[in-house]
Design a protein around this motif. Structure first.
Motif: not given
Length: 462
Positions: A415-426
């Motif tokens: 919701q903040i930005h569509p570029a974020f994916a699952e790998d953000i946590y790592e």
């Protein structure tokens, strides 16, 4: 009681006893006695070498001076205030031992070039000792760093959490400071190791002396080219005190961090009993006295530097009695720096223990990974300044919601930005945040390992 002698036939009465005490320096310049003897032996050899005195007289002087050295070491020669200074004390005792030949020692020499020589002989030896103390300090930092490459610690700017670091990287910063100190002292040594012997009172001498000969005997690299400069120069003392002050700055900065780390608020380290003290009324306390003392003694060395600058700033050429005030500051700075380096080395080696679990908790409980979120977006085509502003808003709303960045759901991220994916946590995990900073000189684990190898070579080879 022996009547106090006048200086020469120029004087009709002796010094007032109080003025004699005020004028005397024997209470502290006795520290220079062995250097004075060594310098005097070289001077005597030169006098014989040039034919100013006979070889037999030269040998008598050298032998008599060596006897004084042994008497001093054995505690049999302990001149008092009547000697005024170490130079007169040695010359007087020499005359007692070998008779009138002892009175020839001062031929073609003044106390002005004599004390300058003694001080330089003393200081160059002390510089080498301090450099060795620095090396031992560096070795301990290296040993701790090698064991803590992947131990994390919060990094700070403005004493606010900034970005996580490798603990080894943090300690290697102090190793680099110590390396500059080591190199700086080496530069100072070059200007300490110049001989003023033979400059006389200020104008040289009428005797056919060989200044290069005494310089070679005393292992000086060169001689002063100007006699006025030779007897009045104290640049080398100021430079040494400046270098000593820089060492203390670095030790004091580390001391401040250790004090903070040992506090209940940080709890990054545990102080061991061998390097801590307790309170006289609060039994629960364990106080970081070593780093506190180092921090306090720093001002003392600064004071000696300031005093030396003030002494020199208004002195006309050449020698002035004001210069007698250089020695106590130099002696105390030398002793203070050596004691502080030794104590901090012991403290780091065996007086404190880092708490990896607490450090791991610390790097996981803040927003020090915010820059990595901005970098994450920038790597995916979002202009960094735009990414910076986006993350700033995220941090603000997360704080309001009582969340950390790691607590946001993937839906919230997207919701903040569509570029974020699952790998953000790592990408924002503390260990990855540190590992990713792999630029030269950075805190990335691979960079730190290489830095340790390079530092080890540097410290062991020089």
């Amino acid at each position: 009681m022996t009547k106090k002698q006048t200086w020469s036939q120029r004087f009709e009465t002796a010094l007032h006893p109080a003025i004699a005490r005020f004028n005397a320096s024997i209470s502290f310049d006795i520290e220079l006695i062995e250097y004075d003897i060594t310098g005097s032996q070289a001077h005597a050899q030169m006098l014989a070498h040039t034919g100013i005195i006979s070889p037999e007289e030269g040998e008598q002087l050298v032998t008599g001076l060596e006897q004084i050295r042994q008497e001093y070491r054995e505690g049999k020669f302990q001149p008092g205030i009547d000697a005024e200074d170490v130079h007169f004390a040695v010359e007087k005792r020499l005359t007692e031992i070998i008779g009138d030949v002892g009175k020839k020692l001062h031929t073609a020499r003044s106390r002005n070039d004599q004390v300058g020589t003694d001080t330089r002989l003393y200081l160059r030896g002390q510089i080498q000792q301090i450099r060795q103390y620095l090396r031992e300090f560096q070795k301990v930092l290296l040993d701790i760093a090698e064991k803590n490459v992947e131990t994390l610690i919060p990094g700070y700017t403005h004493l606010q959490r900034a970005q996580p670091l490798s603990l080894a990287h943090h300690l290697l910063a102090y190793l680099q400071m110590a390396q500059r100190d080591w190199e700086r002292l080496g530069d100072v040594y070059k200007r300490v190791n110049i001989s003023p012997l033979g400059c006389g009172a200020l104008a040289g001498t009428t005797f056919p002396i060989d200044r290069h000969y005494t310089a070679k005997l005393l292992h000086f690299d060169s001689i002063y080219a100007n006699s006025l400069d030779g007897v009045s120069d104290r640049d080398f003392a100021i430079e040494f005190l400046c270098a000593a002050s820089m060492i203390m700055v670095h030790l004091s900065r580390l001391s401040e961090e250790v004090i903070l780390w040992a506090s209940e608020e940080f709890r990054f380290v545990t102080l061991k009993d061998s390097c801590a003290t307790g309170s006289s009324i609060m039994p629960q306390k364990k106080n970081p006295d070593v780093p506190e003392l180092v921090r306090g003694k720093t001002g003392r060395v600064f004071g000696h530097l300031q005093a030396m600058l003030v002494i020199m700033k208004g002195l006309p050429l050449a020698y002035n009695k004001d210069l007698q005030e250089d020695k106590e500051g130099i002696f105390d700075a030398v002793n203070t720096v050596k004691a502080c380096l030794e104590s901090m080395t012991i403290l780091m080696q065996e007086g404190l223990e880092f708490r990896p679990q607490r450090l791991a908790e610390a790097v996981a409980e803040d927003f020090s990974n915010a820059t990595d979120v901005a970098d994450y977006l920038a790597a995916r085509g979002v202009p960094f300044r735009e990414a910076y502003n986006i993350v700033g808003k995220v941090v603000k709303t997360s704080i309001a919601a009582g969340k950390l960045l790691k607590d946001l759901t993937l839906q919230e991220w997207q919701q903040i930005h569509p570029a974020f994916a699952e790998d953000i946590y790592e990408a924002i995990s503390p260990r990855q945040v540190v590992a990713a900073r792999n630029s030269y000189g950075g805190t990335g684990f691979e960079q730190v390992k290489q830095a340790i190898i390079a530092a080890r070579i540097q410290v062991l080879q020089q």
